[in-house]
Scaffold this active site. Structure first.
Site, PDB file in Angstrom:
ATOM      1  N   SER B  24      33.138  20.784  82.775  1.00 47.82           N
ATOM      2  CA  SER B  24      34.006  19.655  82.420  1.00 47.82           C
ATOM      3  C   SER B  24      33.180  18.470  81.961  1.00 47.82           C
ATOM      4  O   SER B  24      33.595  17.705  81.086  1.00 47.82           O
ATOM      5  CB  SER B  24      34.910  19.281  83.591  1.00 47.82           C
ATOM      6  OG  SER B  24      34.138  18.995  84.726  1.00 47.82           O
ATOM      7  N   ALA B 158      41.094  23.830  87.587  1.00 51.16           N
ATOM      8  CA  ALA B 158      40.121  24.503  86.723  1.00 51.16           C
ATOM      9  C   ALA B 158      38.886  23.637  86.582  1.00 51.16           C
ATOM     10  O   ALA B 158      38.980  22.410  86.535  1.00 51.16           O
ATOM     11  CB  ALA B 158      40.718  24.784  85.353  1.00 51.16           C
ATOM     12  N   ASP B 159      37.734  24.290  86.552  1.00 51.52           N
ATOM     13  CA  ASP B 159      36.521  23.567  86.194  1.00 51.52           C
ATOM     14  C   ASP B 159      36.459  23.419  84.685  1.00 51.52           C
ATOM     15  O   ASP B 159      35.930  22.446  84.157  1.00 51.52           O
ATOM     16  CB  ASP B 159      35.283  24.344  86.665  1.00 51.52           C
ATOM     17  CG  ASP B 159      35.068  24.222  88.155  1.00 51.52           C
ATOM     18  OD1 ASP B 159      34.268  24.987  88.701  1.00 51.52           O
ATOM     19  OD2 ASP B 159      35.708  23.356  88.767  1.00 51.52           O
ATOM     20  N   GLY B 160      36.975  24.418  84.007  1.00 48.68           N
ATOM     21  CA  GLY B 160      36.972  24.347  82.555  1.00 48.68           C
ATOM     22  C   GLY B 160      37.999  25.323  82.012  1.00 48.68           C
ATOM     23  O   GLY B 160      38.285  26.339  82.632  1.00 48.68           O
ATOM     24  N   ILE B 168      37.739  28.770  84.003  1.00 46.48           N
ATOM     25  CA  ILE B 168      36.595  28.935  84.889  1.00 46.48           C
ATOM     26  C   ILE B 168      36.869  28.061  86.096  1.00 46.48           C
ATOM     27  O   ILE B 168      37.136  26.871  85.966  1.00 46.48           O
ATOM     28  CB  ILE B 168      35.300  28.526  84.176  1.00 46.48           C
ATOM     29  CG1 ILE B 168      35.070  29.459  83.001  1.00 46.48           C
ATOM     30  CG2 ILE B 168      34.121  28.598  85.132  1.00 46.48           C
ATOM     31  CD1 ILE B 168      33.847  29.139  82.201  1.00 46.48           C
TER      32      ILE B 168
END
Lengths: 398, 263
Positions: B24, B158-160, B168
């Site tokens: 992120s 979400a992290d990404g 992810i």
């Protein structure tokens, strides 16, 4: 030191009502071998399933936590009894105090390598040997009473119940009871009982032999928690110089996976530890999943440590075979319809930090894996598919 | 203007270097750079007015990002109905915002929280939820499949968010999404738009490794390896909807949105 004394665990269970506030285990560096027999006996004799602590899992955890050769030697020295010498055991018991099947059972249970059901079978065999009955009916009644008291000692253990039931059926099968002379009938019963005990003992070796064909060089095996049968399988494979590696899940909350990884590292098998969340992440590299079973049910499914269902589901969705290693005395006459349809077996979880009182915790220690997620069952009756289990059960219980 | 852009780029690079594993962070920096240096701002002849225009756009971007969580919380309220059971994994501030908003609008629901090994983030979330008087049940990570029958929906952060529409996130999300998918439970992802990254992992290992040591509580023999990755990739087929400040999206729409963002 990382192992916990069983007396510590059992004392904690008896004294506290707040299971999550547990002292760190390293305050008790040495086990106290003289305490386990009595506290285990207390726990086995006085649990109430409604109080939610499953004695089966407590003593299992105790075994898992402490087994080193030193501890066993200490325990044996402290008790002054050699567990391999069964005749001395029974004579000593009879001479010292009235014969109690629970005591006999507990003395067999002290061996961590011995499965609970096998210990029960040995204890019941000792009941036959020591019973004072003069007729066959009395003997059967006494045997039934002993079997019931063993079963009531721990209502959550499926293999114990199944083992006792199978023993009763095997031993009281018709032909033995046709003798006119009571003594020869009794000795025949004893013979059958010992034979059943031997088969159960050898079951693990048979299973290990049967499963060798399925472990090929260069394969990756995923295991969950600590199963002595699965460990035997892997040990045999390692000793026949097969090259394979093992992924071990951590096995929360009793960290049994850590113990298995320890044992496997001693055998020079490459081991990789995973947290339970990482199973799907690593499932790509896995060739097969190997689990044990607490019980095999009529549908062909298994009841095993919490997390087995999840692993089987993930493996099934990625087309990896799931193999179960279970001895035949674990076949039980149960048919769970869903996850909650079993006798609850609860095991308190230590999160390491205090949990607010409003928060519930899911403490069930086991789950049910339906047969469609399992590929094969390795038993001492042979290699079975899940659908064949009910046929085998009929043959065993008839 | 060139100097300003170069300086901005240098600053962005040093920020990204500070933590090479954070998706992120990287995505946020890239999006900011694009948003701020988009052509129209640079057409001014006077450098100072161009600069003030850039500052204006930067502040606006910052505001949108701050408000993103509240927008996501508002969008997701329709999906939480009375009497539902929500499963969450680990600790995500966006998801906490969603649940907090639902609790404050007096909805009746309960939450199943996984423990979130190895950093015990789930315990922290359960603490926060207990303060809001939301009925919480803690599970060990192994108990997800066991309890999935009782669950109505899964909510994760979400992290990404990657180009395929997958996410992810913390290790264990993929497993939970897989189990939920096999039992036909919807998996909802709450992610701000600055987390959309130009990545396309082909499998679990196809990302920059983010490792974190795990404390098992007992010493591990040196011969034993440990899988220490802190995150996994959940492919889009296991996700139902993504709640973002750009709206409620299906995974397949993510790549379209990404194109618009990055153009």
């Amino acid at each position: 030191m990382w192992w916990r004394s069983p007396s510590f665990i059992l004392d904690k269970q008896q004294s506290d009502t707040v299971p999550h506030q547990r002292n760190p285990p390293d305050t008790l560096p040495l086990p106290l071998p003289s305490q386990p027999p009595f506290s285990m006996a207390d726990t086995l004799q006085n649990p109430s399933p409604e109080n939610n602590i499953s004695a089966y899992y407590q003593t299992r955890a105790a075994h898992h936590a402490v087994v080193t050769g030193d501890w066993l030697a200490q325990a044996q020295a402290a008790i002054g009894r050699d567990p391999d010498d069964s005749t001395d055991t029974t004579v000593a018991t009879v001479a010292g105090k009235p014969f109690s099947v629970i005591d006999e059972f507990n003395s067999w249970r002290k061996q961590p390598e011995l499965a609970e059901a096998v210990a029960a079978i040995r204890a019941l065999a000792a009941v036959i040997r020591n019973c004072q009955a003069t007729t066959m009916m009395e003997l059967e009644i006494e045997l039934k009473k002993a079997s019931d008291s063993l079963k009531s000692g721990d209502t959550t253990s499926i293999s114990l119940t199944a083992g006792c039931d199978l023993f009763m059926r095997y031993v009281t099968r018709t032909s033995a009871l046709e003798y006119e002379d009571f003594d020869s009938a009794k000795s025949r019963l004893i013979e059958r009982a010992e034979k059943f005990g031997e088969i159960s003992c050898k079951a693990r070796r048979i299973i290990a032999m049967l499963s060798q064909d399925f472990i090929f060089d260069g394969c990756t095996i995923l295991v969950h928690g600590f199963s002595r049968v699965v460990f035997e399988v892997l040990k045999t494979a390692a000793q026949s110089k097969k090259l394979f590696r093992v992924f071990c899940t951590e096995g929360r909350p009793d960290r049994s996976g850590l113990r298995l990884s320890n044992e496997l590292a001693k055998l020079d098998v490459p081991v990789k530890l995973l947290i339970d969340s990482a199973v799907a992440y690593t499932m790509d590299e896995v060739d097969m999943v190997f689990v044990g079973a607490d019980g095999v049910v009529e549908s062909g499914g298994i009841i095993n440590m919490m997390g087995t269902f999840q692993i089987a589901l993930v493996a099934h969705s990625m087309n990896k075979p799931v193999y179960v290693a279970a001895e035949s005395y674990k076949f039980a006459r149960l048919y769970p319809l869903d996850q909650k349809d079993m006798v609850p077996a609860l095991c308190p979880i230590d999160f390491g930090v205090p949990i607010p009182s409003k928060v519930e915790v899911e403490t069930s220690a086991r789950d049910y894996t339906p047969p469609q997620y399992l590929t094969l069952l390795f038993t001492d009756l042979g290699v079975l598919t899940p659908s064949v289990v009910s046929d085998e059960l009929i043959q065993l219980y008839l | 203007m060139m100097e300003l852009e170069i300086e901005l780029k240098k600053a962005s690079d040093s920020l990204k270097l500070w933590d090479a594993t954070s998706i992120s962070l990287t995505a946020g920096c890239d999006l900011f750079m694009r948003y701020v240096t988009r052509t129209s701002a640079l057409e001014y002849e006077d450098f100072n007015s161009a600069k003030s225009r850039l500052i204006e756009r930067a502040e606006k971007f910052g505001e949108i990002s701050c408000k993103a969580r509240r927008i996501i919380a508002m969008l997701s309220q329709d999906f939480i109905f009375d009497g539902c059971t929500i499963m969450v994994h680990g600790f995500s501030r966006v998801v906490l915002e969603v649940l907090k908003t639902a609790a404050q609008s007096k909805k009746l629901f309960r939450v199943f929280c996984t423990e979130g090994r190895p950093d015990r983030t789930g315990l922290r979330l359960s603490n926060e939820l207990a303060k809001l008087d939301v009925p919480v049940k803690l599970l060990i990570d192994s108990a997800v499949a066991y309890t999935m029958d009782d669950v109505d929906m899964v909510f994760v952060g979400a992290d990404g968010v990657v180009e395929s529409g997958g996410i992810i996130n913390m290790m264990g999300t993929y497993q939970m999404a897989l189990v939920a998918h096999s039992m036909n439970k919807p998996v909802y992802v709450a992610a701000e738009s600055y987390k959309f990254a130009r990545l396309y992992p082909l499998d679990q290992k196809d990302m920059a490794p983010a490792l974190r040591p795990i404390d098992f509580g007992v010493p591990i023999p040196s011969k034993v390896e440990v899988e220490t990755s802190a995150r996994d990739y959940t492919p889009p087929q296991y996700l139902t909807l993504l709640f973002t400040d750009l709206g409620v999206l299906t995974p397949s729409v993510v790549s379209d949105e990404l194109i618009q963002l990055y153009l």
